[in-house]
Motif scaffolding. Structure first.
Motif, PDB file in Angstrom:
ATOM      1  N   ASN A   1       0.841  -1.194   0.000  1.00  0.00           N
ATOM      2  CA  ASN A   1       0.000   0.000   0.000  1.00  0.00           C
ATOM      3  C   ASN A   1       0.881   1.251   0.000  1.00  0.00           C
ATOM      4  N   ILE A   2       0.557   2.171  -0.900  1.00  0.00           N
ATOM      5  CA  ILE A   2       1.301   3.424  -1.023  1.00  0.00           C
ATOM      6  C   ILE A   2       0.327   4.590  -0.905  1.00  0.00           C
ATOM      7  N   LYS A   3       0.763   5.630  -0.207  1.00  0.00           N
ATOM      8  CA  LYS A   3       0.005   6.878  -0.115  1.00  0.00           C
ATOM      9  C   LYS A   3       0.936   8.002  -0.545  1.00  0.00           C
TER      10      LYS A   3
ATOM     11  N   ALA B   1      12.937  -1.677   5.186  1.00  0.00           N
ATOM     12  CA  ALA B   1      12.476  -0.371   5.665  1.00  0.00           C
ATOM     13  C   ALA B   1      13.455   0.712   5.209  1.00  0.00           C
ATOM     14  N   ILE B   2      12.892   1.862   4.811  1.00  0.00           N
ATOM     15  CA  ILE B   2      13.720   2.953   4.305  1.00  0.00           C
ATOM     16  C   ILE B   2      13.033   4.285   4.583  1.00  0.00           C
ATOM     17  N   VAL B   3      13.833   5.286   4.892  1.00  0.00           N
ATOM     18  CA  VAL B   3      13.403   6.684   4.961  1.00  0.00           C
ATOM     19  C   VAL B   3      14.474   7.464   4.237  1.00  0.00           C
ATOM     20  N   THR B   4      14.089   8.207   3.179  1.00  0.00           N
ATOM     21  CA  THR B   4      15.080   8.949   2.411  1.00  0.00           C
ATOM     22  C   THR B   4      14.435  10.124   1.692  1.00  0.00           C
ATOM     23  N   SER B   5      15.252  11.094   1.331  1.00  0.00           N
ATOM     24  CA  SER B   5      14.763  12.246   0.581  1.00  0.00           C
ATOM     25  C   SER B   5      14.769  11.926  -0.907  1.00  0.00           C
ATOM     26  N   LEU B   6      13.965  12.682  -1.651  1.00  0.00           N
ATOM     27  CA  LEU B   6      13.797  12.463  -3.085  1.00  0.00           C
ATOM     28  C   LEU B   6      14.146  13.725  -3.856  1.00  0.00           C
ATOM     29  N   ASN B   7      14.661  13.557  -5.059  1.00  0.00           N
ATOM     30  CA  ASN B   7      14.973  14.655  -5.967  1.00  0.00           C
ATOM     31  C   ASN B   7      13.783  14.959  -6.859  1.00  0.00           C
ATOM     32  N   SER B   8      13.933  15.978  -7.678  1.00  0.00           N
ATOM     33  CA  SER B   8      12.896  16.258  -8.668  1.00  0.00           C
ATOM     34  C   SER B   8      12.903  15.148  -9.712  1.00  0.00           C
ATOM     35  N   GLY B   9      11.746  14.879 -10.247  1.00  0.00           N
ATOM     36  CA  GLY B   9      11.592  13.818 -11.238  1.00  0.00           C
ATOM     37  C   GLY B   9      10.180  13.292 -11.219  1.00  0.00           C
ATOM     38  N   LYS B  10      10.017  12.060 -11.625  1.00  0.00           N
ATOM     39  CA  LYS B  10       8.688  11.444 -11.677  1.00  0.00           C
ATOM     40  C   LYS B  10       8.588  10.299 -10.684  1.00  0.00           C
ATOM     41  N   ILE B  11       7.452  10.261 -10.003  1.00  0.00           N
ATOM     42  CA  ILE B  11       7.078   9.091  -9.224  1.00  0.00           C
ATOM     43  C   ILE B  11       6.355   8.188 -10.214  1.00  0.00           C
ATOM     44  N   LYS B  12       6.811   6.952 -10.371  1.00  0.00           N
ATOM     45  CA  LYS B  12       6.154   6.019 -11.283  1.00  0.00           C
ATOM     46  C   LYS B  12       5.516   4.893 -10.471  1.00  0.00           C
ATOM     47  N   VAL B  13       4.212   4.772 -10.609  1.00  0.00           N
ATOM     48  CA  VAL B  13       3.430   3.791  -9.871  1.00  0.00           C
ATOM     49  C   VAL B  13       3.072   2.643 -10.818  1.00  0.00           C
ATOM     50  N   PHE B  14       3.388   1.426 -10.418  1.00  0.00           N
ATOM     51  CA  PHE B  14       3.081   0.238 -11.208  1.00  0.00           C
ATOM     52  C   PHE B  14       1.862  -0.425 -10.563  1.00  0.00           C
TER      53      PHE B  14
ATOM     54  N   SER C   1      10.475  17.767  -5.223  1.00  0.00           N
ATOM     55  CA  SER C   1      11.271  17.156  -4.162  1.00  0.00           C
ATOM     56  C   SER C   1      10.329  16.392  -3.250  1.00  0.00           C
ATOM     57  N   GLY C   2      10.903  15.636  -2.318  1.00  0.00           N
ATOM     58  CA  GLY C   2      10.036  14.895  -1.421  1.00  0.00           C
ATOM     59  C   GLY C   2      10.795  14.002  -0.471  1.00  0.00           C
ATOM     60  N   VAL C   3      10.023  13.203   0.260  1.00  0.00           N
ATOM     61  CA  VAL C   3      10.553  12.256   1.236  1.00  0.00           C
ATOM     62  C   VAL C   3       9.697  11.002   1.146  1.00  0.00           C
ATOM     63  N   VAL C   4      10.322   9.835   1.314  1.00  0.00           N
ATOM     64  CA  VAL C   4       9.584   8.579   1.344  1.00  0.00           C
ATOM     65  C   VAL C   4       9.921   7.838   2.628  1.00  0.00           C
TER      66      VAL C   4
ATOM     67  N   LYS D   1       4.099  -0.897   3.565  1.00  0.00           N
ATOM     68  CA  LYS D   1       3.318   0.343   3.543  1.00  0.00           C
ATOM     69  C   LYS D   1       4.263   1.501   3.355  1.00  0.00           C
ATOM     70  N   GLY D   2       3.891   2.415   2.456  1.00  0.00           N
ATOM     71  CA  GLY D   2       4.753   3.552   2.198  1.00  0.00           C
ATOM     72  C   GLY D   2       3.989   4.852   2.148  1.00  0.00           C
ATOM     73  N   ILE D   3       4.651   5.903   2.604  1.00  0.00           N
ATOM     74  CA  ILE D   3       4.107   7.254   2.512  1.00  0.00           C
ATOM     75  C   ILE D   3       5.141   8.094   1.769  1.00  0.00           C
ATOM     76  N   ILE D   4       4.673   8.770   0.728  1.00  0.00           N
ATOM     77  CA  ILE D   4       5.530   9.658  -0.050  1.00  0.00           C
ATOM     78  C   ILE D   4       4.985  11.076   0.105  1.00  0.00           C
ATOM     79  N   LEU D   5       5.806  11.960   0.655  1.00  0.00           N
ATOM     80  CA  LEU D   5       5.450  13.357   0.777  1.00  0.00           C
ATOM     81  C   LEU D   5       6.127  14.071  -0.382  1.00  0.00           C
ATOM     82  N   ALA D   6       5.340  14.600  -1.313  1.00  0.00           N
ATOM     83  CA  ALA D   6       5.870  15.192  -2.537  1.00  0.00           C
ATOM     84  C   ALA D   6       5.501  16.664  -2.635  1.00  0.00           C
ATOM     85  N   GLU D   7       6.390  17.422  -3.267  1.00  0.00           N
ATOM     86  CA  GLU D   7       6.130  18.830  -3.497  1.00  0.00           C
ATOM     87  C   GLU D   7       6.085  19.085  -4.982  1.00  0.00           C
TER      88      GLU D   7
END
Length: 93
Positions: free
Chosen positions: A2-4, A37-50, A78-81, A87-93
């Protein structure tokens, strides 16, 4: 799994997916079922959901990348995952 996906304004997506491809600081990385388990920051780009399909309420935010594999993308600056226990939460800007 599950991803949010959230932005400061609203929920972009919430649901079951096969995997998600994210633009990390060191390059793209793929999160699949039973990923460590992972917590990391994200760069600009595309989130691709399969996933097989995206609910209509979320579809306006996504572009269908690939008809055959049901890949949907969302651009972000940018963002954080945070991901654990499938279960994952992606906070995106």
């Amino acid at each position: 799994m599950n991803i949010k996906i959230l932005t400061p304004e609203f929920v972009i997506f919430e649901g079951e997916v096969k995997s998600v491809l994210l633009p990390g600081k060191s390059g793209e990385f793929h999160i699949m079922k039973d990923h460590a388990a992972i917590v990391t920051s994200l760069n600009s780009g595309k989130i691709k959901v399969f996933t097989d399909q995206i609910k209509e309420e979320y579809s306006q935010h996504f572009t269908r990348e690939n008809e055959k594999e049901s890949v949907f993308s969302f651009p972000m600056k940018s963002g954080v995952v945070e991901f654990s226990n499938n279960k994952g939460i992606i906070l995106a800007e």
